[in-house]
Design an enzyme around this catalytic site. Structure first.
Site, PDB file in Angstrom:
ATOM      1  CB  SER A  50      -4.414   2.648  -7.806  1.00  0.00           C
ATOM      2  OG  SER A  50      -4.618   3.260  -6.566  1.00  0.00           O
TER       3      SER A  50
ATOM      4  CG  HIS B 239      -0.195   0.998  -4.556  1.00  0.00           C
ATOM      5  ND1 HIS B 239      -0.758  -0.219  -4.300  1.00  0.00           N
ATOM      6  CD2 HIS B 239      -1.227   1.870  -4.741  1.00  0.00           C
ATOM      7  CE1 HIS B 239      -2.071  -0.110  -4.333  1.00  0.00           C
ATOM      8  NE2 HIS B 239      -2.381   1.146  -4.596  1.00  0.00           N
TER       9      HIS B 239
ATOM     10  CD  GLU C 236       1.278  -3.872  -4.554  1.00  0.00           C
ATOM     11  OE1 GLU C 236       1.299  -4.912  -5.238  1.00  0.00           O
ATOM     12  OE2 GLU C 236       0.352  -3.044  -4.614  1.00  0.00           O
TER      13      GLU C 236
ATOM     14  CG  ASN D 278      -4.880  -1.811  -6.977  1.00  0.00           C
ATOM     15  OD1 ASN D 278      -5.714  -2.258  -6.211  1.00  0.00           O
ATOM     16  ND2 ASN D 278      -4.312  -0.640  -6.812  1.00  0.00           N
TER      17      ASN D 278
END
Length: 285
Positions: free
Chosen positions: A123, A144, A156, A195
């Site tokens: 992450s 991700h 992603e 994130n």
């Protein structure tokens, strides 16, 4: 184009379990690896719950036998070499600890065939922090997933300066084949897009709680009313998993975020309250 027909997922936690099940649901054989039989048993049990959630949430094909078929494509092992031996793609989803990931890739590089693509689901860590430990920087990238991947089907995809463009293209194709919407990141960014926006928000909520400003339910209520959001930050943290949250927060340079991590460990993690996967976190489920 490079073909991905067999997949291994390393790490049977919240996202590893979801990634493995979604991939198997989409028709590909998947080997799930973890260091303990207990973790694998919990993962398999959680997949049974996922099958029901797919039906409940109206995932295409869930009521037509695809969830049952997914289980026939899944296998579980504590043998890393066996997990990697036939994989075209290995997706790593182990805890957000740099040393843990580096050790794993060092071992994985010896076990996997030369053609295997390695992908981290990290992450927050950059793939460049890991690439030299893979033994194949040109066949390594980040893929991700957002949590609750059957609903939030965002992937992603982020390579390094060494990643072969053909590997990126193969990852994009794999994402589409497994029902995901691929988002290509043009340069390395810790936290990707999702994130980079979301973690500061969640940690801001954590700092409000840890410093005594308000309790989690009050913070969630204020956010949902004030922003018209369907979910508050602590509800989101329960879904993400409190262990993952702790691992990221405890490495922060922000003293307030580290205070949040300490409170999280003492009041929740040490009590076995890890979020939705254990039935209780900030909320009971």
């Amino acid at each position: 184009m490079l073909e991905i027909n067999k997949v291994s997922v390393l790490g049977a936690g919240v996202l590893g379990t979801q990634i493995a099940f979604q991939t198997a649901y989409s028709g590909l054989p998947v080997v799930v690896y973890d260091v303990s039989d207990e973790a694998l048993a919990k993962s398999e049990a959680h997949m049974t719950e996922l099958a029901q959630l797919y039906k409940q949430d109206g995932v295409v094909g869930a009521d037509d036998g695809r969830t049952d078929a997914a289980f026939t494509r899944l296998s579980f092992t504590t043998d890393l070499a066996g997990a990697a031996s036939e994989a075209d793609l290995v997706i790593e989803a182990v805890p957000e600890l740099l040393d843990v990931k580096r050790r794993l890739y060092t071992d994985l590089a010896k076990a996997a065939p030369g053609h295997t693509i390695f992908a981290t689901n990290s992450s927050t860590l950059l793939p460049s922090d890991l690439k030299e430990f893979t033994g194949r920087p040109d066949r390594f990238l980040a893929i991700h997933y957002a949590n609750l991947i059957w609903k939030r089907n965002l992937v992603e995809i982020m390579g390094t300066a060494d990643t072969d463009p053909a590997v990126v293209a193969a990852a994009v194709s794999f994402a589409e084949t497994t029902g995901m919407i691929p988002i290509e990141i043009k340069k390395e960014q810790a936290g990707y897009i999702l994130n980079s926006l979301g973690v500061p928000f969640l940690f801001a909520a954590g700092k409000l709680w840890a410093s005594g400003v308000a309790d989690p339910k009050t913070i969630d209520r204020a956010w949902k009313i004030g922003s018209l959001a369907p979910q508050g930050p602590f509800e989101a943290l329960d879904i993400i998993g409190l262990t993952t949250t702790y691992n990221i927060a405890s490495n922060s340079e922000d003293p307030g975020v580290r205070e949040f991590a300490a409170a999280l460990k003492e009041q929740y993690i040490d009590e076995g309250k890890l979020g939705t996967m254990t039935g209780e976190g900030f909320y009971k489920y």
